[in-house]
Design an enzyme around this catalytic site. Structure first.
Site, short mmCIF file in Angstrom:
data_model
loop_
_atom_site.label_atom_id
_atom_site.label_comp_id
_atom_site.label_asym_id
_atom_site.label_seq_id
_atom_site.Cartn_x
_atom_site.Cartn_y
_atom_site.Cartn_z
N CYS A 83 -2.10 27.43 -35.61
CA CYS A 83 -1.27 27.65 -34.42
C CYS A 83 0.09 28.26 -34.75
O CYS A 83 0.66 28.98 -33.93
CB CYS A 83 -1.08 26.36 -33.62
SG CYS A 83 0.16 25.24 -34.28
N GLU A 91 2.38 14.26 -34.01
CA GLU A 91 3.24 15.45 -34.13
C GLU A 91 4.47 15.30 -33.26
O GLU A 91 4.79 16.17 -32.44
CB GLU A 91 2.46 16.70 -33.72
CG GLU A 91 1.09 16.78 -34.39
CD GLU A 91 0.32 18.05 -34.07
OE1 GLU A 91 -0.06 18.73 -35.02
OE2 GLU A 91 0.12 18.35 -32.88
#
Lengths: 652, 652
Positions: free
Chosen positions: B416, B320
């Site tokens: 998230c 990420e």
């Protein structure tokens, strides 16, 4: 639907001797470097390398050593591929010392074989009793197939029957285990290979049992209820590789549908082309027009939708696999060397089925670009993955490139491709000609001599080729006596015109399926000259190919070219080729061992006056003049690490 | 080196009430849909969804329930982020029922807290005794940071001290565990968050202990000998996630060098921008010019080398993460919604440190494009990954796109991002203005009312904005009495000219750092009008950006546009924009809830007359006329699955 004509025959390596300024060096490398090195590797004699233990596994199985199996389930296949390459080398040229070493190995293999004919050191040493319980994952028939290919090659080279008999005993045993009868397994291997090997064994022995078994394996594939599920249930749902992926993802091993119903090239690229090679073989041998049509369907899907301009196949690293039509990313490509070798196998079989230059064109494309690019000039370094665009700075930093190597790796970086390159190059003589009745087809322009039987007469053919640097090929024909027959010369897809001279006089040939046919009564010493102008071609990709839109690739003769950082500096993406710029070519003897280099006026996007902003509005970009230097793709990555690209943006 | 001027202050949400035709809808969604839905999720009341158990974990820790911990090591943070969003909503507008629910939760949290102040249900229930033994992997301080952020927001909204005291007790306890003293741990969390949270706690309480602790954590990061190694050895080389990656790959969590020495944005994008936000906070609070310079260095690296035109950051799915300078692939982009939210946090802090429109420009870019694009119009579907080019047919087939979703997913597809979007939108009022001495800076043009204290006087400011559809903004100024102060209006990077009227008369402002300064004695009812012409901008990427070379992106006002299959058919790569084609814009009330659409004459690469070949030589491609329709990027993927692209090839 086309019916299958009488088949073409392939010349043996005894009858074709390559003497070619371009190719002989590569074949010599195989003999002097690759095969000796691989033998040392199989015997764990390479300092610092991970051990192979492949010979040792056989010694243990033969009762000569104590110990445990080591390696992959298909470790035996490394030995078999070595033996196959040795067979081809010996068929080309005697080598008593190499033959002695191989005979010793063959004795060991024969000693390791079980009384019932079974031979696989993984199962014999590590999982005795579990034979034939996990075909989807464990390459058991794949390994058998390589043993058979090695045995046939060695037998054909030497006439020695020991290893051929080992192979026959094993194949006979397999034939008692698999088949349509209720007491046998209706199954097949996750990795195709046995199918094409059994056809070779049929050719070597004339025993139709092997051809029938090959056809059985092909026809079982993809049937429902599914064999992978059945054996999975029978063995209590265990898996070998830590996930049930190979069992459940049927496309991976082309087991998602019966082979005749498969419309597109799916899954693991090497498996697909090995399968197609066997399909074409069986179609020819059994005169199965439906099966040949299935081959054509898969062939067309590959070459019109899923093949790189370099003859590479397999668009993604994950699953080493095809993806979907027109998805050919240049930078994240997989394009495994072995897959292009398999594509050559497939093309070669299709040429046997129906001589058409479209097969030979692809065979040549894959050979001169991806396969040749897969090996370094020293024979000691190899590419497994053959991308068409590389940005070394991003490798290791952007993980979508984790499979890409920017320089060729030593042997153990990619253990499957080097022996595959070795066996292909050692047998290259088989790919040059086919003979059908009284017609000699020339598919590849590789210099050397060939002895060809036409009916009851013999003909000696001498080819001199200036490929890939110049498009001039000379033939001398020496029949025993005056002989009526036809020389069919392939006119490659890259030649815009072709000039043919027979005994120095212009000749207008009949053309069919991409071949120029020269029919005449040949006299000893007749000469044919083929001149194929080698202009630099500006290649474009199909409009549905996202990754070539607005771009051009240069090709000259069979060679696809590329830009490298060594000649053109960093940031190759900043180079544009004006649509009207004229290329200049020159042979540079000191560059990369001697290559034709292409230079062309280009424009380089300037970074001057841009400043620091990442994005700017309503700004015209500034281009400056530049000279772009292209080298053959196969020769890239021989001058250290650097950027490379095949496709270059074009400016109208 | 610049010194830090007296800091700007941020207005509280009590003082800024958003009433905006564009934004109010989004904020209403957060109140009416996102926050209630998330509460149900935390309480495992969503049928068919994977349970959260986050509330239940607290109930077990509080002794109210029996059972075992469930979820991720950072499961508690979901509760805290909910509470933070609730705090902002309550600060904007009273809601006794929501406040009652939150108070119940707060009582539960307080009850779950250990006597020494510690609070983390994972360690309390699952690994008691292992607290503070695996900071590199287990998000222990990260979770504490979110609890603190939630507590501060709720306290500031309601004035109720229960949860603030929970946070202080925990922070005080952490301060006894970590610090420079020999008897404390010299360590820090693998996922930054505590650092910025402690500054908020310092602001809420005035207790400098928290500011010192934040600075301690920042300054410890990346020191040698390395804390990750030390704790790894101490705990016997165990790891939580199945590999030692988070311990050994230091760049992943920006722990490869002390923060002041970091030259570029490396590793996990969310972690980096959370860290930078705290760095900017601490630099301002401690007047640390060196630390502010470190912020500027990382900011510049992001916005001049590593940011998508949409304000997305993070070029790859693996880790990420950022990759390298100028590596911004459009199709394999990660560009996580949370990372752009973090970039907004960072920009907001930099505006506090030094008002400069370059920060607000990026804040606006990230907000209107990536963050807004991250949530659907129904508030129930979210993007985690925000690519700039999507080919749905290839998703699922080419695994380089495995992280890409072609339509927004329900909550649990990406747990998230939705709460992060909720807390940002609920607190949007904080991002519009800052006040420095007697200057009111307007960074974002979002309609509503604000009450601003200047010295001893109050000023009521009313903003009406037609953004993002038209560039017209009106202010009404209502000081208690005539007042000398300055209104500083940001002139966005997308506006080529700006017209300013004060009480309907043209006004020539002083310009500095991208703001137009209007200094005067304001009288009640004074009006300011700002007109920002919204021409369609043809945006180009830096010449070193490989993925935008030869391409153009359209932007109008703050909105980046894209082509979608729904308007333009399949194979968007075949569309080219002529360099001289003129765009037409029109507001389409029935399209995507009402958006400005851009239409422009284009050319479409034809597939006619191409045939089946994948590659052709010396062929000019044929283009046909086409009308390209662009919609705002944030609104893509609301009409089913289809292709999308932001960057379009340009023809000179």
């Amino acid at each position: 639907m086309a019916i299958i004509a009488n088949q073409n025959s392939i010349l043996s390596l005894k009858d074709v001797r390559i003497q070619d300024p371009f190719w002989s060096d590569y074949i010599r490398l195989v003999r002097e470097v690759v095969v000796p090195y691989q033998w040392d590797a199989l015997n764990d004699r390479i300092p610092g390398a991970e051990p192979s233990r492949a010979i040792r596994n056989l010694q243990i199985a033969a009762g000569e050593e104590e110990g445990e199996f080591y390696g992959m389930v298909f470790q035996d296949s490394d030995v078999a591929k070595w033996l196959e390459a040795v067979g081809y080398l010996l068929e080309c040229e005697q080598d008593p010392e190499l033959e002695r070493v191989a005979d010793t190995l063959i004795d060991l293999i024969a000693k390791a074989q079980r009384d019932d004919g079974y031979l696989n050191t993984y199962f014999m040493l590590k999982e005795p009793g579990n034979e034939w319980t996990n075909l989807s994952e464990c390459h058991e028939l794949y390994t058998a197939g390589h043993l058979i290919e090695g045995a046939v090659a060695y037998y054909q080279a030497t006439g020695k029957r020991t290893i051929l008999e080992v192979a026959c005993r094993f194949a006979d045993y397999i034939d008692t285990v698999f088949g349509p009868e209720p007491n046998k397994l209706q199954g097949y291997d996750g990795h195709q290979e046995i199918e094409l090997a059994l056809v070779k064994l049929y050719h070597a022995t004339g025993n139709e049992r092997y051809l029938r078994l090959s056809r059985f394996f092909l026809d079982e594939r993809g049937k429902e209820p599914h064999f992978y599920d059945e054996e999975y249930e029978r063995r209590g749902r265990t898996n070998h590789w830590g996930s049930d992926f190979m069992i459940k993802k049927r496309t991976y091993s082309q087991a998602h549908a019966p082979i005749r119903e498969q419309e597109s090239a799916e899954g693991h690229a090497v498996r697909l082309v090995y399968m197609c090679s066997a399909m074409a073989d069986v179609a020819v041998e059994t005169e199965d027009a439906g099966l040949l049509e299935a081959c054509r369907k898969l062939w067309n899907n590959i070459v019109t939708r899923r093949m790189y301009i370099t003859g590479g196949i397999g668009s993604m690293a994950q699953e080493e696999s095809f993806t979907l039509d027109y998805d050919l990313p240049n930078d994240t490509a997989y394009a495994e060397t072995c897959a292009s070798i398999g594509l050559i196998f497939f093309a070669h079989r299709m040429l046997k089925a129906e001589p058409d230059s479209k097969y030979a064109d692809v065979m040549e494309r894959a050979l001169y670009n991806t396969v040749l690019g897969g090996m370094s000039k020293d024979g000691r370094h190899f590419f497994y993955v053959n991308p068409l665009e590389v940005w070394p700075d991003a490798c290791g930093k952007n993980h979508v490139y984790d499979h890409v190597k920017t320089v060729r790796q030593g042997w153990f970086g990619c253990a499957c491709c080097p022996p595959n390159v070795a066996r292909l190059l050692a047998s290259l003589g088989q790919y040059i000609y086919t003979v059908k009745e009284r017609t000699i087809y020339t598919h590849l322009y590789v210099g050397g001599e060939a002895d060809i039987q036409i009916g009851s007469q013999k003909l000696h053919l001498k080819q001199q080729s200036e490929l890939p640097w110049e498009g001039r090929v000379m033939f001398e024909i020496h029949p025993e006596t005056d002989m009526d027959c036809t020389l069919a010369l392939r006119i490659p897809d890259w030649s815009e015109t072709a000039i043919l001279l027979v005994n120095d006089e212009r000749y207008s040939p009949e053309m069919a399926n991409g071949y120029a046919f020269i029919r005449r009564t040949w006299k000893p010493g007749d000469r044919v000259e083929l001149v194929l102008p080698m202009n630099v071609l500006r290649m474009k990709g199909h409009p549905l190919l996202r990754d070539t839109v607005g771009k051009v690739a240069l090709q000259r003769g069979p060679l696809v070219y590329c830009l490298e950082e060594a000649d053109n500096g960093k940031n190759l993406h900043r180079l544009f080729l004006p649509a009207n710029s004229q290329p200049q070519t020159s042979f540079e003897p000191d560059t990369l061992g001697g290559v034709q280099v292409i230079q062309i006026e280009a424009e380089r996007l300037s970074t001057d006056e841009w400043g620091e902003e990442l994005y700017r509005r309503n700004t015209d970009k500034i281009y400056g003049p530049a000279l772009a230097t292209f080298i053959p793709y196969y020769a890239w990555a021989n001058r250290g690490e650097g950027e490379m690209t095949v496709w270059v943006k074009e400016r109208p």
